[in-house]
Design a protein around this motif. Sequence first.
Motif, PDB file in Angstrom:
ATOM      1  N   PRO A   1       0.889  -1.083  -0.115  1.00 37.91           N
ATOM      2  CA  PRO A   1       0.071   0.050  -0.070  1.00 37.91           C
ATOM      3  C   PRO A   1       0.916   1.275   0.135  1.00 37.91           C
ATOM      4  CG  PRO A   1      -0.763  -1.453   1.512  1.00 37.91           C
ATOM      5  CD  PRO A   1       0.244  -2.085   1.182  1.00 37.91           C
ATOM      6  N   TYR A   2       1.970   1.327   0.694  1.00 40.12           N
ATOM      7  CA  TYR A   2       2.631   2.336   0.649  1.00 40.12           C
ATOM      8  C   TYR A   2       3.255   2.851  -0.737  1.00 40.12           C
ATOM      9  CZ  TYR A   2       7.015   5.567   2.341  1.00 40.12           C
ATOM     10  OH  TYR A   2       7.442   6.510   2.490  1.00 40.12           O
ATOM     11  N   THR A   3       3.729   1.931  -1.254  1.00 37.06           N
ATOM     12  CA  THR A   3       4.392   1.916  -2.675  1.00 37.06           C
ATOM     13  C   THR A   3       3.289   2.508  -3.417  1.00 37.06           C
ATOM     14  OG1 THR A   3       5.792   0.171  -2.207  1.00 37.06           O
ATOM     15  CG2 THR A   3       5.679   1.152  -4.572  1.00 37.06           C
ATOM     16  N   LYS A   4       1.876   2.019  -3.374  1.00 35.99           N
ATOM     17  CA  LYS A   4       0.817   2.282  -4.381  1.00 35.99           C
ATOM     18  C   LYS A   4       0.636   3.863  -3.970  1.00 35.99           C
ATOM     19  CE  LYS A   4      -1.219  -2.296  -4.847  1.00 35.99           C
ATOM     20  NZ  LYS A   4      -2.313  -3.017  -4.059  1.00 35.99           N
ATOM     21  N   ARG A   5       0.901   4.194  -2.668  1.00 33.49           N
ATOM     22  CA  ARG A   5       0.316   5.418  -2.383  1.00 33.49           C
ATOM     23  C   ARG A   5       1.379   6.535  -2.887  1.00 33.49           C
ATOM     24  NH1 ARG A   5       2.001   8.937   1.887  1.00 33.49           N
ATOM     25  NH2 ARG A   5       2.610   7.334   3.478  1.00 33.49           N
ATOM     26  N   LEU A   6       2.599   6.126  -2.926  1.00 35.79           N
ATOM     27  CA  LEU A   6       3.616   7.040  -3.411  1.00 35.79           C
ATOM     28  C   LEU A   6       3.384   7.407  -4.960  1.00 35.79           C
ATOM     29  CD1 LEU A   6       7.021   5.885  -1.662  1.00 35.79           C
ATOM     30  CD2 LEU A   6       5.740   7.944  -1.138  1.00 35.79           C
ATOM     31  N   ILE A   7       3.147   6.254  -5.532  1.00 35.34           N
ATOM     32  CA  ILE A   7       2.760   6.342  -7.155  1.00 35.34           C
ATOM     33  C   ILE A   7       1.571   7.250  -7.449  1.00 35.34           C
ATOM     34  CG2 ILE A   7       2.442   4.976  -8.999  1.00 35.34           C
ATOM     35  CD1 ILE A   7       4.174   2.779  -7.877  1.00 35.34           C
TER      36      ILE A   7
END
Lengths: 335, 269
Positions: free
Chosen positions: B248-254
């Motif tokens: 989820p963190y990576t998705k949010r950054l993107i």
Amino acid sequence: MGKVLLEVRELTTRYITRFGESVYAVDHVSLKVEEGKSLGIAGESGCGKSTLALSLMGYYFAPLHYMSGEIIVDGHNISGMNPDDVRKAILGKEIAYIPQAAMNALNPTQKIIHFVEDVIRAHDPSADKKAIYERACKLFETVGLPPQVLEKYPVELSGGMKQRTVIAVSVLLSPKVLIADEPSSALDVTSQKMVIKMIRQLLHDGLVGSLIFITHELPLLYNVTDDIMVMYAGQIVEKGAAREAVFDPLHPYSKGLMGSIIVPEEGLREVKLTAIPGVPPNLKNPPSGCRFAERCKYVQPECIVNAVGLRSTEGGRVYRCIFSEKELREAYRNG
Amino acid sequence: MAERKVCLSGSGLTKIYGFGRTRTVAVDHVDFNFYEGEVISIVGESGSGKTTLAKMLLGLTSTTEGEIYFQGQRRDISTQRKKLEYWKNIQAIFQDPFSSYNIFNKIDAVLLDCINMRGGHGFPRAKKVEMMTEACSFVNLKFEELTNKYPFELSGGQMQRLMIARIFLLMPKILIADEPTSMIDACSRATILDMLMGLRDEIGMTIIFITHDIGLAYYVSDSVYIMEKGKFVEYGTADEVILNPKEPYTKRLINDVPKIYEEWDLSTV
Ligand SMILES: Nc1ncnc2c1ncn2[C@@H]1O[C@H](COP(=O)(O)OP(=O)(O)O)[C@@H](O)[C@H]1O
Ligand SMILES: Nc1ncnc2c1ncn2[C@@H]1O[C@H](COP(=O)(O)OP(=O)(O)O)[C@@H](O)[C@H]1O
Ligand SMILES: [Mg+2]
Ligand SMILES: [Mg+2]
């Protein structure tokens, strides 16, 4: 066409340094912002974006000097107005300005409510504390900020929260124009997105009449403003709808800027970023010909000799180049 | 594909600052294998521990726990001599180039230091000038115009190029670039990136690229490590991590980076 809230005609301003040198930072800039609309100003650092912001508010404190041109705010011509009067009558109320790095310039020993009182009392010295508090609470709630923030000190807020607070306080008087100078550049992406969402809401809900948004990050501008104006060395080199400016730039400098966009989207790794070689000219002594000539891939002998004026396309776009739209497109197709 | 050789790795690497109420776990048990000749990005928000990790890798700050291995050997920088030896292999470029120079040193002295560090003390002056000129021209700077100037007389972009010229002379095996383009304009960014990648090809360097900009990471790297609150939460090839994020963190950054081809969805914040 909507009501024009800000019109600037051929505005020219310069800095005069303590050594008597002139820096020609804003050169014959014209622009118009209509009610409910937004204009983005792009260009690399030192091209005059922040100076233009100060200039179009009539904020002429040394070393910045007005030279010529007109500034019309909601029908009133303020060119030549005494800057102290500008501070009293225009700032905050007609035009709200959020300077670069504003959030780090807040006095750390004052609670947020204190800044609110400052803003409101600057235009209504008799306003009472309770009314001010209620007004601030209402605005904070509208833009999704907890009213408790009003009782906090700047250090108690995270970067993103601090910046959104600064913006909310700046627009308390429902200005006709909001100028935000790099308001989200120092923030993490999620905080940046919250700032952008808030600014768009302000405009959408009519809490500000119109918006000027300054940044060198094009993907951001593309998502925020209706129009984009690209500046180079104190001059406008291109102006038009955001979509056209990003996907179909005309001026070779804008073309270069668009070629340096980096977004985490599929296909990016196959694209070769274009770098614009060289550096912008020194504004103490700008070239007499096209200011971009030295870095331009398509430069012609006459570009170096003669100043190049702005020209308009049939579609209402404006750019500064000796080549026609058709010639430029052909040049870009051929690489 | 040729066999990938690990050049730098870490296990359980941890850094804790302070104690009691000020205790901060800046880097929290990270494990990694960085391969020779690759560009590896470390991406995370500010405060996620990227710079602290870089400083540990460089030996500029102690590690609280865990080990670092350089070319398969446990890294030993217990003496000043060993440290200097290690620094021949691993060098860095920082976000704020102005902080990296001794402000009283002129630019030619900065470059001369690099030649000396690589054992060029005894070279004749003409040879040294030739090397410095070559390094400057690699980054599109004119050596003649730089001599006698102080670093602060240069613009941010010029300074960052001078940093790269230093690396050109030092020829380390590993370069750590900590936010090397975050203080410069988008249009100078491409120039700096081109130069870094050119350097990698020229001297076969491994680059550890630290950035908060996930688009940039996608553009430059072979592998991407996503860092959240001191931990690596996801890693893989650039395509895997950016086009198919799992965390989820990576998705949010993107998601939170402004897009131009796809819709940028503001409703997520
Ligand atoms: N106070 C000042 N005195 C003299 N020159 C200045 C001053 N402030 C800015 N300048 C110069 O004016 C030009 C435009 O600067 P600025 O408006 O800050 O650009 P931008 O906001 O696009 O980065 C630059 O060349 C800058 O060096
Ligand atoms: N010298 C230090 N002393 C105490 N805490 C520090 C120090 N340097 C960094 N920190 C803390 O460690 C955490 C990680 O910081 P840093 O490594 O700089 O992250 P990043 O480079 O990702 O922004 C942050 O919480 C920061 O406040
Ligand atoms: Mg500025
Ligand atoms: Mg850092």
